[in-house]
Scaffold this motif. Structure first.
Motif, PDB file in Angstrom:
ATOM      1  N   ILE A  28       0.743  -0.752  -0.383  1.00  0.00           N
ATOM      2  CA  ILE A  28       0.057  -0.024   0.487  1.00  0.00           C
ATOM      3  C   ILE A  28       0.862   1.374   0.081  1.00  0.00           C
ATOM      4  O   ILE A  28       0.404   1.634  -0.808  1.00  0.00           O
ATOM      5  CB  ILE A  28      -1.172   0.448   1.009  1.00  0.00           C
ATOM      6  N   VAL A  29       2.309   1.551   0.910  1.00  0.00           N
ATOM      7  CA  VAL A  29       3.030   2.606   0.798  1.00  0.00           C
ATOM      8  C   VAL A  29       3.584   2.349  -0.082  1.00  0.00           C
ATOM      9  O   VAL A  29       4.366   3.717  -0.306  1.00  0.00           O
ATOM     10  CB  VAL A  29       2.879   2.612   2.426  1.00  0.00           C
ATOM     11  N   ASN A  30       3.893   1.224  -1.030  1.00  0.00           N
ATOM     12  CA  ASN A  30       5.069   1.511  -1.949  1.00  0.00           C
ATOM     13  C   ASN A  30       4.476   1.252  -3.813  1.00  0.00           C
ATOM     14  O   ASN A  30       5.400   2.029  -3.687  1.00  0.00           O
ATOM     15  CB  ASN A  30       6.782   0.970  -1.684  1.00  0.00           C
ATOM     16  N   GLN A  31       3.178   0.525  -3.416  1.00  0.00           N
ATOM     17  CA  GLN A  31       3.234   1.045  -5.347  1.00  0.00           C
ATOM     18  C   GLN A  31       2.036   1.738  -5.304  1.00  0.00           C
ATOM     19  O   GLN A  31       1.634   1.800  -6.580  1.00  0.00           O
ATOM     20  CB  GLN A  31       2.574  -0.972  -4.865  1.00  0.00           C
ATOM     21  N   THR A  32       1.230   2.034  -4.025  1.00  0.00           N
ATOM     22  CA  THR A  32       0.324   2.809  -4.889  1.00  0.00           C
ATOM     23  C   THR A  32       0.704   4.702  -5.443  1.00  0.00           C
ATOM     24  O   THR A  32       0.148   5.150  -6.540  1.00  0.00           O
ATOM     25  CB  THR A  32      -0.541   3.315  -3.537  1.00  0.00           C
ATOM     26  N   HIS A  33       1.976   4.445  -5.915  1.00  0.00           N
ATOM     27  CA  HIS A  33       2.829   5.593  -6.591  1.00  0.00           C
ATOM     28  C   HIS A  33       2.746   5.684  -7.888  1.00  0.00           C
ATOM     29  O   HIS A  33       3.333   6.434  -8.634  1.00  0.00           O
ATOM     30  CB  HIS A  33       4.758   5.101  -5.985  1.00  0.00           C
ATOM     31  N   ARG A  34       2.478   3.990  -8.026  1.00  0.00           N
ATOM     32  CA  ARG A  34       1.872   4.185  -9.805  1.00  0.00           C
ATOM     33  C   ARG A  34       0.885   4.406 -10.365  1.00  0.00           C
ATOM     34  O   ARG A  34       0.590   5.449 -11.104  1.00  0.00           O
ATOM     35  CB  ARG A  34       1.873   3.071  -9.728  1.00  0.00           C
ATOM     36  N   SER A  58       6.903   3.984   3.593  1.00  0.00           N
ATOM     37  CA  SER A  58       7.399   4.334   2.116  1.00  0.00           C
ATOM     38  C   SER A  58       9.176   3.841   1.941  1.00  0.00           C
ATOM     39  O   SER A  58       9.398   4.636   2.860  1.00  0.00           O
ATOM     40  CB  SER A  58       6.616   5.279   1.063  1.00  0.00           C
ATOM     41  N   ASP A  59       9.631   2.971   1.566  1.00  0.00           N
ATOM     42  CA  ASP A  59      10.840   2.632   1.296  1.00  0.00           C
ATOM     43  C   ASP A  59      11.902   2.034   2.713  1.00  0.00           C
ATOM     44  O   ASP A  59      12.868   2.160   3.176  1.00  0.00           O
ATOM     45  CB  ASP A  59      11.132   4.191   0.822  1.00  0.00           C
ATOM     46  N   VAL A  60      10.611   1.960   3.676  1.00  0.00           N
ATOM     47  CA  VAL A  60      11.091   1.500   5.092  1.00  0.00           C
ATOM     48  C   VAL A  60      10.750  -0.003   4.658  1.00  0.00           C
ATOM     49  O   VAL A  60       9.561  -0.363   4.952  1.00  0.00           O
ATOM     50  CB  VAL A  60      10.815   1.883   6.033  1.00  0.00           C
ATOM     51  N   PRO A  61      11.639  -1.173   4.443  1.00  0.00           N
ATOM     52  CA  PRO A  61      11.039  -2.738   4.842  1.00  0.00           C
ATOM     53  C   PRO A  61      10.383  -2.500   6.028  1.00  0.00           C
ATOM     54  O   PRO A  61       9.237  -3.074   6.357  1.00  0.00           O
ATOM     55  CB  PRO A  61      12.529  -3.026   4.672  1.00  0.00           C
ATOM     56  N   THR A  62      10.900  -2.209   7.133  1.00  0.00           N
ATOM     57  CA  THR A  62      10.577  -2.480   8.257  1.00  0.00           C
ATOM     58  C   THR A  62      10.050  -1.340   9.865  1.00  0.00           C
ATOM     59  O   THR A  62      11.486  -0.421   9.766  1.00  0.00           O
ATOM     60  CB  THR A  62      10.877  -3.945   9.254  1.00  0.00           C
ATOM     61  N   LEU A  63       9.154  -1.185  10.089  1.00  0.00           N
ATOM     62  CA  LEU A  63       9.348   0.345  11.503  1.00  0.00           C
ATOM     63  C   LEU A  63       9.351  -0.535  12.217  1.00  0.00           C
ATOM     64  O   LEU A  63       9.468  -0.349  12.769  1.00  0.00           O
ATOM     65  CB  LEU A  63       7.602   0.151  10.841  1.00  0.00           C
ATOM     66  N   ASP A  64      10.036   0.417  12.525  1.00  0.00           N
ATOM     67  CA  ASP A  64      10.700   1.448  13.794  1.00  0.00           C
ATOM     68  C   ASP A  64       9.774   2.302  14.922  1.00  0.00           C
ATOM     69  O   ASP A  64       9.757   3.261  14.249  1.00  0.00           O
ATOM     70  CB  ASP A  64      12.359   1.285  13.671  1.00  0.00           C
ATOM     71  N   TYR A  65       9.434   1.050  15.587  1.00  0.00           N
ATOM     72  CA  TYR A  65       8.212   2.514  16.608  1.00  0.00           C
ATOM     73  C   TYR A  65       8.900   2.449  17.156  1.00  0.00           C
ATOM     74  O   TYR A  65       7.848   4.042  18.302  1.00  0.00           O
ATOM     75  CB  TYR A  65       6.982   1.363  16.920  1.00  0.00           C
ATOM     76  N   THR A  66       9.660   3.031  17.900  1.00  0.00           N
ATOM     77  CA  THR A  66      10.484   4.540  18.416  1.00  0.00           C
ATOM     78  C   THR A  66      11.539   5.240  17.684  1.00  0.00           C
ATOM     79  O   THR A  66      11.577   6.144  18.326  1.00  0.00           O
ATOM     80  CB  THR A  66      11.215   3.238  20.062  1.00  0.00           C
ATOM     81  N   SER A  67      11.288   5.446  16.553  1.00  0.00           N
ATOM     82  CA  SER A  67      11.772   6.117  15.315  1.00  0.00           C
ATOM     83  C   SER A  67      11.050   7.823  15.543  1.00  0.00           C
ATOM     84  O   SER A  67      10.625   8.144  16.293  1.00  0.00           O
ATOM     85  CB  SER A  67      12.277   5.693  13.751  1.00  0.00           C
ATOM     86  N   PRO A  68      11.987   8.371  15.389  1.00  0.00           N
ATOM     87  CA  PRO A  68      11.446   9.914  16.452  1.00  0.00           C
ATOM     88  C   PRO A  68      10.298  10.220  15.013  1.00  0.00           C
ATOM     89  O   PRO A  68       9.031  11.395  15.517  1.00  0.00           O
ATOM     90  CB  PRO A  68      12.472  10.907  16.186  1.00  0.00           C
TER      91      PRO A  68
END
Length: 85
Positions: A28-34, A58-68
């Motif tokens: 959803i977050v990477n392919q809808t760019h089409r 998008s462009d993140v394979p796994t999300l870091d829930y603690t990222s700023p």
């Protein structure tokens, strides 16, 4: 017009191929760019408490829930929903 329809049908095909929820969210977050041009896409989902959580970016394979960025975005969503704007 035909190109847009083909892009939309291609996106539908990719989404239907997803074997798991994580694969679906990633698509959803990477392919809808089409179909819809964007710089950064974020998928949020509503939790059982009514708060929105970032599920994928998008462009993140796994999300870091603690990222700023993730922490900031969830805080902004929480504050905006609380203010009824």
């Amino acid at each position: 017009m035909a190109t847009e329809v083909a892009s939309l049908l291609g996106l539908e095909h990719e989404l239907r191929k997803a074997a798991s929820l994580a694969q679906l969210q990633y698509a959803i977050v990477n392919q809808t760019h089409r179909c819809v041009p964007y710089t950064q896409a974020v998928l949020t989902i509503s939790s059982h408490t009514g708060h929105f959580k970032v599920a994928a970016a998008s462009d993140v394979p796994t999300l870091d829930y603690t990222s700023p960025y993730t922490v900031w975005l969830e805080r902004v969503l929480r504050e905006r929903l609380a203010s009824d704007d």
